[in-house]
Design an enzyme around this catalytic site. Structure first.
Site, PDB file in Angstrom:
ATOM      1  N   ALA A  12       0.807  -1.217   0.000  1.00  7.93           N
ATOM      2  CA  ALA A  12       0.000   0.000   0.000  1.00  7.93           C
ATOM      3  C   ALA A  12       0.838   1.265   0.000  1.00  7.93           C
ATOM      4  O   ALA A  12       0.354   2.325  -0.409  1.00  7.93           O
ATOM      5  CB  ALA A  12      -0.924  -0.006   1.218  1.00  7.93           C
ATOM      6  N   SER A  14       4.523   1.118  -0.822  1.00  5.97           N
ATOM      7  CA  SER A  14       5.722   0.985  -1.658  1.00  5.97           C
ATOM      8  C   SER A  14       5.661  -0.317  -2.441  1.00  5.97           C
ATOM      9  O   SER A  14       4.865  -1.209  -2.136  1.00  5.97           O
ATOM     10  CB  SER A  14       6.995   1.011  -0.805  1.00  5.97           C
ATOM     11  OG  SER A  14       7.055  -0.112   0.054  1.00  5.97           O
ATOM     12  N   HIS A 216      -2.871 -12.225  -4.700  1.00  6.11           N
ATOM     13  CA  HIS A 216      -3.212 -11.483  -3.490  1.00  6.11           C
ATOM     14  C   HIS A 216      -2.043 -11.652  -2.534  1.00  6.11           C
ATOM     15  O   HIS A 216      -1.660 -12.780  -2.209  1.00  6.11           O
ATOM     16  CB  HIS A 216      -4.499 -12.022  -2.862  1.00  6.11           C
ATOM     17  CG  HIS A 216      -4.947 -11.243  -1.663  1.00  6.11           C
ATOM     18  ND1 HIS A 216      -5.934 -11.680  -0.832  1.00  6.11           N
ATOM     19  CD2 HIS A 216      -4.525 -10.065  -1.155  1.00  6.11           C
ATOM     20  CE1 HIS A 216      -6.120 -10.809   0.148  1.00  6.11           C
ATOM     21  NE2 HIS A 216      -5.261  -9.809  -0.029  1.00  6.11           N
ATOM     22  N   ASP A 217      -1.473 -10.553  -2.081  1.00  9.36           N
ATOM     23  CA  ASP A 217      -0.239 -10.643  -1.314  1.00  9.36           C
ATOM     24  C   ASP A 217      -0.369 -11.534  -0.088  1.00  9.36           C
ATOM     25  O   ASP A 217       0.581 -12.231   0.296  1.00  9.36           O
ATOM     26  CB  ASP A 217       0.291  -9.255  -0.944  1.00  9.36           C
ATOM     27  CG  ASP A 217      -0.741  -8.346  -0.310  1.00  9.36           C
ATOM     28  OD1 ASP A 217      -1.817  -8.822   0.084  1.00  9.36           O
ATOM     29  OD2 ASP A 217      -0.468  -7.127  -0.208  1.00  9.36           O
ATOM     30  N   GLY A 379       6.037  -7.432   7.610  1.00 10.47           N
ATOM     31  CA  GLY A 379       6.784  -6.352   8.235  1.00 10.47           C
ATOM     32  C   GLY A 379       6.602  -6.266   9.730  1.00 10.47           C
ATOM     33  O   GLY A 379       7.513  -5.849  10.450  1.00 10.47           O
TER      34      GLY A 379
END
Length: 459
Positions: A12, A14, A216-217, A379
């Site tokens: 969203a 980068s 889809h990530d 992350g």
């Protein structure tokens, strides 16, 4: 033989291109290019700058050098419309735009067909908001964001299954477009291209195959969850926290619908049974509003703030839009004017751990699945305080990592399609366990404190 592959991974805020190198039971990663993803507001509408993203993708692929194939993943629900010539009809609209306000409430419940959590930005509601527009009238094809980029790279049109499953227009049982639902809603089925599945070849970009992955990530991230057995929950934590279980079949009970759990498609025919939790978005917005201060220093200070002093329900839609996040948090959590930024950060992380706890517990109960461990990937795995708070809140060990789960899952599906990696999800996850850093966090402190906090936010 070159056993390198390129993963295009768009988030969203980068994007990046990651090269994965396989050989001798190892997996090495090299981020060869990063580029910003900066939405643009035009005429009151929030758009993605899709041409800037495409430029970043192409620049990254040039830096990647020779690779066996390319795979693309991104966030879900958003799309571009093409006209009869294949030209894009305007920049895709951002899911945080307000155009879908009130749309979901005017549509009957679709859970028994699509199995999706009712979220205001689901593709089906975006399409209903767009239906009166000239762009929609002129449209001949709808392509989800990864499919749009793949089309520009290859000239080939299709709808990858895991991302298509987030639209609200795919039948969760047949795993094909629901003609009856599309007709009922007054939408045009011809907009929707044929469904393709992870591992299928899409086409070629300058002679290099482009392969469908879990586009889809979250679908790619779940492939890289380093689980050893079925009794696990996962949290794919970034801007959003996607919290749930991996199942063989959807859960479509009334209890599941009422709890707002979603059944999305996963790699190898699995179901990602999960709920969207607001994730690190409130923290990201506060950092932006504060001028991007040093996050490690803020987290260190937040670790010294008393636990659970202030909590908010991060699943409240009030936190969805950008702007004045600190003000909304202070109001929702009852933070005094004297509370400094460290207190705000601790409020966010305590509240996020609480929301993740709730989702893990509900998923386990609704699916009738034992959960012995929580895997936190993405992350958020870098955030040691959040990982420990999640273990404390859930009363379960949290295994944090890999941070690069989405890119790794993307690369694993490509490598398997090329015959470089063999086996199913268990075999791919064994490689992740062998090659990636995983950190264990054991629960500490009384769980009753979290029960009290949950009661305070009415959950």
């Amino acid at each position: 033989m070159n056993d390198s592959f390129a993963a295009v991974d768009l988030g969203a805020s980068s994007g990046r291109v990651v090269v994965g190198r396989f050989g001798g039971g190892t997996l090495g990663l090299d981020v060869v290019h990063r580029f910003p993803n900066e939405p643009v507001r035009v005429g009151g509408t929030l758009h993605w700058d899709i041409l800037a993203l495409y430029r970043g993708v192409v620049e990254g692929l040039c830096k990647a050098g020779p690779v066996r194939s390319i795979g693309i993943d991104s966030w879900a629900v958003d799309y571009g419309l093409l006209d009869a010539s294949g030209a894009l009809l305007g920049n895709p609209v951002h899911y945080r735009d307000s155009r879908t306000d009130g749309i979901a409430g005017r549509v009957r419940d679709l859970y028994q067909i699509c199995g999706l959590q009712r979220l205001p930005f689901n593709t089906v509601y975006q399409l209903l908001a767009a239906e009166p527009t000239p762009q929609y009238a002129a449209a001949e094809r709808l392509l989800m964001i990864p499919d749009l980029l793949a089309y520009w790279l290859t000239g080939e049109i299709g709808a990858e299954y895991t991302n298509a499953s987030t639209t609200g227009l795919l039948d969760v049982r047949t795993r094909e477009w629901s003609s009856s639902l599309i007709s009922e809603l007054g939408l045009r089925e011809k907009l929707l291209p044929p469904v393709r599945h992870p591992g299928e070849r899409i086409g070629f970009f300058e002679g290099t195959p482009v392969v469908a992955v879990g586009s889809h990530d979250t679908a790619s991230a779940v492939v890289a969850v380093p689980a050893d057995g079925p009794d696990f929950a996962y949290i794919s934590c970034g801007t959003w926290s996607l919290v749930g279980l991996e199942l063989d079949e959807p859960v479509l009970s009334e209890e599941s619908r009422a709890a707002n759990f979603t059944n999305e498609g996963g790699v190898d025919g699995t179901i990602r049974y999960l709920r969207n939790v607001m994730g690190l978005w409130p923290l990201q917005e506060c950092l932006r509003e504060w001028g991007s201060p040093d996050l490690p220093s803020l987290l260190a200070a937040a670790a010294g703030v008393p636990a659970l002093a202030y909590v908010a329900d991060l699943d409240d839609p009030v936190f969805l839009p950008p702007g004045d996040m600190e003000g909304r948090l202070r109001k929702a959590a009852g933070l005094p004017d004297s509370a400094d930024r460290a207190v705000v950060v601790r409020c966010i992380l305590d509240s996020l751990a609480l929301a993740q706890r709730r989702a893990v517990r509900q998923a386990r109960e609704l699916a009738g699945r034992d959960v012995g461990v929580v895997h936190l990937v993405g992350g958020g795995a870098r955030n040691e305080l959040l990982c420990q708070l999640t273990a404390d809140a859930c009363g379960l060990p949290v295994l944090a990592g890999p941070v690069e789960a989405t890119a790794i899952g993307n690369l694993l599906v490509q490598a398997r399609a090329a015959g470089v990696v063999e086996g199913g999800l268990d075999a791919m996850r064994a490689l992740v366990r062998k090659t990636q850093r995983i950190v264990r966090y054991s629960p500490s402190g009384p769980g009753t404190d979290w029960d009290v906090a949950a009661a305070r936010v009415g959950r």
